[in-house]
Design a protein around this motif. Structure first.
Motif, PDB file in Angstrom:
ATOM      1  N   SER A   1      47.280  36.214  30.610  1.00 40.17           N
ATOM      2  CA  SER A   1      48.849  36.192  30.712  1.00 40.17           C
ATOM      3  C   SER A   1      49.589  37.615  31.520  1.00 40.17           C
ATOM      4  O   SER A   1      50.164  37.452  32.051  1.00 40.17           O
ATOM      5  N   MET A   2      48.945  37.971  30.833  1.00 41.93           N
ATOM      6  CA  MET A   2      49.193  39.614  31.075  1.00 41.93           C
ATOM      7  C   MET A   2      48.913  39.714  32.776  1.00 41.93           C
ATOM      8  O   MET A   2      49.312  40.213  33.568  1.00 41.93           O
ATOM      9  N   PHE A   3      47.600  39.377  32.881  1.00 36.34           N
ATOM     10  CA  PHE A   3      47.163  39.968  34.138  1.00 36.34           C
ATOM     11  C   PHE A   3      48.074  38.642  35.300  1.00 36.34           C
ATOM     12  O   PHE A   3      48.518  39.211  36.297  1.00 36.34           O
ATOM     13  N   ALA A   4      48.380  37.696  34.741  1.00 40.70           N
ATOM     14  CA  ALA A   4      49.220  36.745  35.551  1.00 40.70           C
ATOM     15  C   ALA A   4      50.309  37.179  36.209  1.00 40.70           C
ATOM     16  O   ALA A   4      51.597  37.161  37.015  1.00 40.70           O
ATOM     17  N   PHE A   5      51.160  37.784  34.819  1.00 39.41           N
ATOM     18  CA  PHE A   5      52.824  38.476  34.727  1.00 39.41           C
ATOM     19  C   PHE A   5      52.615  39.761  35.724  1.00 39.41           C
ATOM     20  O   PHE A   5      52.895  39.879  37.184  1.00 39.41           O
ATOM     21  N   GLY A   6      51.638  40.973  35.414  1.00 35.12           N
ATOM     22  CA  GLY A   6      51.255  41.804  36.313  1.00 35.12           C
ATOM     23  C   GLY A   6      51.389  41.413  38.039  1.00 35.12           C
ATOM     24  O   GLY A   6      51.423  42.305  38.837  1.00 35.12           O
ATOM     25  N   LEU A   7      50.355  40.931  38.021  1.00 38.49           N
ATOM     26  CA  LEU A   7      50.182  40.311  39.251  1.00 38.49           C
ATOM     27  C   LEU A   7      50.683  39.644  40.006  1.00 38.49           C
ATOM     28  O   LEU A   7      51.114  39.647  41.433  1.00 38.49           O
ATOM     29  N   ALA A   8      52.341  38.313  39.310  1.00 39.19           N
ATOM     30  CA  ALA A   8      53.244  38.384  40.447  1.00 39.19           C
ATOM     31  C   ALA A   8      54.302  40.274  40.962  1.00 39.19           C
ATOM     32  O   ALA A   8      54.678  39.541  41.814  1.00 39.19           O
ATOM     33  N   ARG A   9      54.497  41.176  39.615  1.00 39.95           N
ATOM     34  CA  ARG A   9      54.691  41.902  40.107  1.00 39.95           C
ATOM     35  C   ARG A   9      54.911  42.613  41.115  1.00 39.95           C
ATOM     36  O   ARG A   9      55.605  42.838  41.801  1.00 39.95           O
TER      37      ARG A   9
ATOM     38  N   ALA B   1      44.837  48.443  46.007  1.00 41.90           N
ATOM     39  CA  ALA B   1      45.404  47.867  45.015  1.00 41.90           C
ATOM     40  C   ALA B   1      45.384  46.589  44.933  1.00 41.90           C
ATOM     41  O   ALA B   1      45.830  46.852  43.095  1.00 41.90           O
ATOM     42  N   VAL B   2      45.566  45.418  45.400  1.00 42.67           N
ATOM     43  CA  VAL B   2      45.249  44.100  44.446  1.00 42.67           C
ATOM     44  C   VAL B   2      44.120  44.196  44.208  1.00 42.67           C
ATOM     45  O   VAL B   2      44.608  43.573  42.834  1.00 42.67           O
ATOM     46  N   ALA B   3      43.009  44.291  44.759  1.00 44.19           N
ATOM     47  CA  ALA B   3      41.870  44.662  43.889  1.00 44.19           C
ATOM     48  C   ALA B   3      41.642  45.458  42.642  1.00 44.19           C
ATOM     49  O   ALA B   3      40.950  45.251  42.027  1.00 44.19           O
ATOM     50  N   GLY B   4      41.978  46.505  43.000  1.00 43.99           N
ATOM     51  CA  GLY B   4      42.162  47.456  42.121  1.00 43.99           C
ATOM     52  C   GLY B   4      43.075  47.397  40.844  1.00 43.99           C
ATOM     53  O   GLY B   4      42.410  47.501  39.743  1.00 43.99           O
ATOM     54  N   TYR B   5      44.002  46.546  41.293  1.00 46.56           N
ATOM     55  CA  TYR B   5      44.646  46.086  40.111  1.00 46.56           C
ATOM     56  C   TYR B   5      43.708  44.813  38.922  1.00 46.56           C
ATOM     57  O   TYR B   5      44.302  45.073  37.678  1.00 46.56           O
ATOM     58  N   VAL B   6      43.068  44.326  39.433  1.00 52.18           N
ATOM     59  CA  VAL B   6      42.497  42.780  39.121  1.00 52.18           C
ATOM     60  C   VAL B   6      41.012  43.671  38.106  1.00 52.18           C
ATOM     61  O   VAL B   6      41.201  43.175  37.155  1.00 52.18           O
ATOM     62  N   ARG B   7      40.695  44.544  38.851  1.00 57.20           N
ATOM     63  CA  ARG B   7      39.540  45.017  38.138  1.00 57.20           C
ATOM     64  C   ARG B   7      40.504  45.907  36.776  1.00 57.20           C
ATOM     65  O   ARG B   7      39.488  45.945  35.970  1.00 57.20           O
ATOM     66  N   GLY B   8      41.472  46.018  37.656  1.00 52.10           N
ATOM     67  CA  GLY B   8      41.977  47.449  36.208  1.00 52.10           C
ATOM     68  C   GLY B   8      42.609  46.762  34.804  1.00 52.10           C
ATOM     69  O   GLY B   8      42.036  47.084  33.619  1.00 52.10           O
ATOM     70  N   VAL B   9      42.729  45.033  34.905  1.00 51.88           N
ATOM     71  CA  VAL B   9      42.953  44.326  33.614  1.00 51.88           C
ATOM     72  C   VAL B   9      41.345  44.093  32.805  1.00 51.88           C
ATOM     73  O   VAL B   9      41.728  43.693  31.887  1.00 51.88           O
ATOM     74  N   ALA B  10      40.478  43.826  34.099  1.00 44.94           N
ATOM     75  CA  ALA B  10      39.596  43.128  33.723  1.00 44.94           C
ATOM     76  C   ALA B  10      38.448  44.439  32.858  1.00 44.94           C
ATOM     77  O   ALA B  10      37.793  43.538  32.182  1.00 44.94           O
ATOM     78  N   VAL B  11      38.379  45.027  33.308  1.00 44.29           N
ATOM     79  CA  VAL B  11      37.642  46.456  32.355  1.00 44.29           C
ATOM     80  C   VAL B  11      37.883  45.924  30.823  1.00 44.29           C
ATOM     81  O   VAL B  11      37.070  46.533  30.119  1.00 44.29           O
ATOM     82  N   ASN B  12      38.947  45.344  30.397  1.00 47.72           N
ATOM     83  CA  ASN B  12      39.511  44.691  28.642  1.00 47.72           C
ATOM     84  C   ASN B  12      38.740  43.722  28.592  1.00 47.72           C
ATOM     85  O   ASN B  12      38.395  43.361  27.138  1.00 47.72           O
ATOM     86  N   LEU B  13      37.979  42.667  29.556  1.00 52.21           N
ATOM     87  CA  LEU B  13      37.774  42.094  29.484  1.00 52.21           C
ATOM     88  C   LEU B  13      36.205  41.998  28.431  1.00 52.21           C
ATOM     89  O   LEU B  13      36.369  41.635  27.144  1.00 52.21           O
ATOM     90  N   GLU B  14      34.916  42.936  28.819  1.00 54.19           N
ATOM     91  CA  GLU B  14      33.997  43.304  28.649  1.00 54.19           C
ATOM     92  C   GLU B  14      34.287  44.220  27.100  1.00 54.19           C
ATOM     93  O   GLU B  14      33.386  43.969  26.004  1.00 54.19           O
ATOM     94  N   GLU B  15      35.237  45.389  27.294  1.00 57.75           N
ATOM     95  CA  GLU B  15      35.328  45.500  25.653  1.00 57.75           C
ATOM     96  C   GLU B  15      35.990  44.179  24.399  1.00 57.75           C
ATOM     97  O   GLU B  15      35.616  44.347  23.218  1.00 57.75           O
ATOM     98  N   GLU B  16      36.791  43.697  24.958  1.00 59.08           N
ATOM     99  CA  GLU B  16      37.495  42.806  24.324  1.00 59.08           C
ATOM    100  C   GLU B  16      35.465  41.201  23.659  1.00 59.08           C
ATOM    101  O   GLU B  16      35.961  41.174  22.296  1.00 59.08           O
ATOM    102  N   ALA B  17      34.799  41.152  24.603  1.00 58.15           N
ATOM    103  CA  ALA B  17      33.764  40.298  23.999  1.00 58.15           C
ATOM    104  C   ALA B  17      33.188  41.433  23.220  1.00 58.15           C
ATOM    105  O   ALA B  17      32.087  40.654  22.459  1.00 58.15           O
ATOM    106  N   GLU B  18      32.762  42.123  23.666  1.00 57.72           N
ATOM    107  CA  GLU B  18      31.910  43.066  22.641  1.00 57.72           C
ATOM    108  C   GLU B  18      32.409  43.439  21.133  1.00 57.72           C
ATOM    109  O   GLU B  18      31.883  43.026  20.205  1.00 57.72           O
ATOM    110  N   ALA B  19      34.096  43.595  21.118  1.00 58.06           N
ATOM    111  CA  ALA B  19      34.383  43.178  19.689  1.00 58.06           C
ATOM    112  C   ALA B  19      34.640  41.920  19.196  1.00 58.06           C
ATOM    113  O   ALA B  19      34.012  42.350  18.157  1.00 58.06           O
ATOM    114  N   GLU B  20      34.736  40.976  19.561  1.00 55.69           N
ATOM    115  CA  GLU B  20      34.083  39.956  19.040  1.00 55.69           C
ATOM    116  C   GLU B  20      32.574  38.972  18.334  1.00 55.69           C
ATOM    117  O   GLU B  20      32.391  38.875  17.451  1.00 55.69           O
TER     118      GLU B  20
END
Length: 340
Positions: A307-315, A243-262
Motif C-alpha cells: 500500500s505504501m509503495f502504491a501511494f508513493g509511486l502515484a505521488r 528517480a523512479v527506479a530508485g524509489y522502487v528500490r528504496g521501498v523494497a529494501v524493507n522487504l528483506e528486513e521484514e522477511a528476516e524478522a518473520e
C-alpha cells in the motif's frame, strides 16, 4: 542500471584483485592444503598496498572458506576436499572422507553456471542473503567450495549473475502503455514484483555503482522508451530513470528486513503491530501526538509495504508529470533547469 558488456565494468578494488590472484593459486594447486598463504605484511610488501587492504584480502578468502587462521602458524589453505591433485579431507567426527574423488565428479557432472546461479537464488530467496556463501552453495550442490570457482570467480560475480537472472524473469507486457506516465508506472510495478519475489535483490542493486546486468538494462530501456522521445538531454533521462527506479528500490529494501524478522520471530509485521497496540495507546494518550492518535484510531488502515509503495509511486509520478508533459518535443532541461 548499468551496461551489459563485461568489458565496461570498472576495475575491481585492489583487495578483490589480490584475493582473486591468491584464489587462483589455491584452485590451481600452487598453494596446497595446510600451506601458509602470504601474510598481511607480505601482501603489503609484494603488492604495494596498505595494511588495511591486505587485511581485507585475507578476510575475503576466509569468508569464502578457502583459508583459515591457525594460532602460532598464520593463515593456511583450508583442506579443499576432492579437487584433482589434492587429498580428500577427513572429518573429525568419524574419520570418514569429506568427499571422495568419485563423489566430487558425480556432483560436478551435472553442474553448470546456470545451475549454480539458480541454486544460489533459491538459497537467498528461502534463507536471506546472509545465508548465502560460497561454502553454503557448494554444500547445497554437493561439491567442494573450490569447484565453484570454475563456474564463478567469486561471490561478487555470483550476486551479479543472480541479479541478472531474476531480472531476466520479467516478461514485458504485450499491451504496454505508450504514454510516458503509464510506461513509468508499469515498469515500476514490474520492478516491485521482482523485488517481492526476491527480497535480497534490493540490497544487491546500486545506483552509484551500477548493476552490470543486461536484463536490468533492458527493463530500464523499455521503461524510458516513451520518455526518450520527448527528452533528449542525457542527464534528464538519467535523473528520471533513477528517480523512479530508485524509489522502487528504496521501498523494497524493507522487504528483506521484514522477511528476516518473520523467519526469526515467526510473526508477520501485522501481528507484530497488533501485539504492541497497548504500548502505542499508552504513549499517545496524553494528547501530545494527535497525528498518531488519528492513525491509531483507524483500525482498518492498511499499514503494509504494498500500500505504501502504491501511494508513493502515484505521488512521485504526479510530480514528474508536469515535466514529462510540458516540454516541447525533442527538448530537455539540464540540471540547472535551462533549456538544452
Amino acid at each position: 542500471m548499468g551496461a551489459p558488456e563485461r568489458s565496461a565494468a570498472p576495475a575491481p578494488a585492489p583487495y578483490l584483485r589480490i584475493a582473486a590472484e591468491l584464489r587462483g593459486r589455491i584452485v590451481s594447486g600452487e598453494l596446497r592444503a595446510g600451506e601458509r598463504i602470504p601474510s598481511t605484511r607480505r601482501i603489503t610488501r609484494e603488492w604495494g598496498v596498505a595494511t588495511a587492504t591486505a587485511t581485507k584480502v585475507l578476510a575475503v578468502l576466509r569468508q569464502e572458506g578457502l583459508v583459515r587462521a591457525v594460532p602460532g602458524v598464520g593463515t593456511v589453505v583450508e583442506a579443499p576436499g576432492a579437487l584433482p591433485g589434492h587429498p580428500a579431507r577427513t572429518t573429525r567426527r568419524n574419520g570418514a572422507r569429506d568427499g571422495t574423488r568419485h563423489g566430487a565428479r558425480d556432483g560436478e557432472s551435472a553442474l553448470t553456471r546456470e545451475r549454480v546461479v539458480r541454486t544460489a537464488v533459491r538459497i537467498a530467496d528461502a534463507q536471506g542473503a546472509a545465508a548465502l556463501s560460497m561454502r553454503a552453495l557448494a554444500a547445497e550442490l554437493g561439491v567442494s567450495t573450490m569447484v565453484l570457482y570454475r563456474y564463478v570467480p567469486g561471490k561478487d560475480e555470483l550476486v551479479l549473475l543472480m541479479a541478472d537472472a531474476v531480472f531476466g524473469e520479467v516478461e514485458l507486457p504485450a499491451g504496454a502503455p505508450a504514454d510516458r506516465r503509464g510506461r513509468l508506472e508499469a515498469a515500476a510495478r514490474l520492478q516491485w514484483a521482482v523485488y517481492r519475489r526476491h527480497p535480497w535483490l534490493a540490497r544487491a542493486v546500486s545506483f552509484t555503482r551500477p548493476l552490470l546486468s543486461g536484463n536490468a538494462l533492458a527493463l530500464m530501456e523499455w521503461m524510458m522508451a516513451p520518455v526518450r522521445e520527448r527528452v533528449t538531454d542525457a542527464s534528464e533521462l538519467l535523473y528520471i530513470m533513477v528517480a523512479v527506479a530508485g524509489y522502487v528500490r528504496g521501498v523494497a529494501v524493507n522487504l528483506e528486513e521484514e522477511a528476516e524478522a518473520e523467519r526469526g520471530a515467526g510473526v508477520t509485521g501485522e501481528r507484530w503491530l497488533e501485539g504492541r497496540g497497548e504500548r502505542l495507546e499508552a504513549i499517545i494518550q496524553d494528547g501530545n501526538y494527535p497525528m498518531y492518535a488519528r492513525i491509531a484510531a483507524r483500525r482498518d488502515l492498511a499499514f503494509d509495504l504494498d500500500s505504501m509503495f502504491a501511494f508513493g509511486l502515484a505521488r512521485m509520478l504526479d510530480g514528474l508529470e508536469p515535466l514529462l508533459e510540458g516540454l516541447p518535443e525533442g527538448r530537455g532541461t539540464g540540471p540547472s533547469g535551462e533549456d538544452t
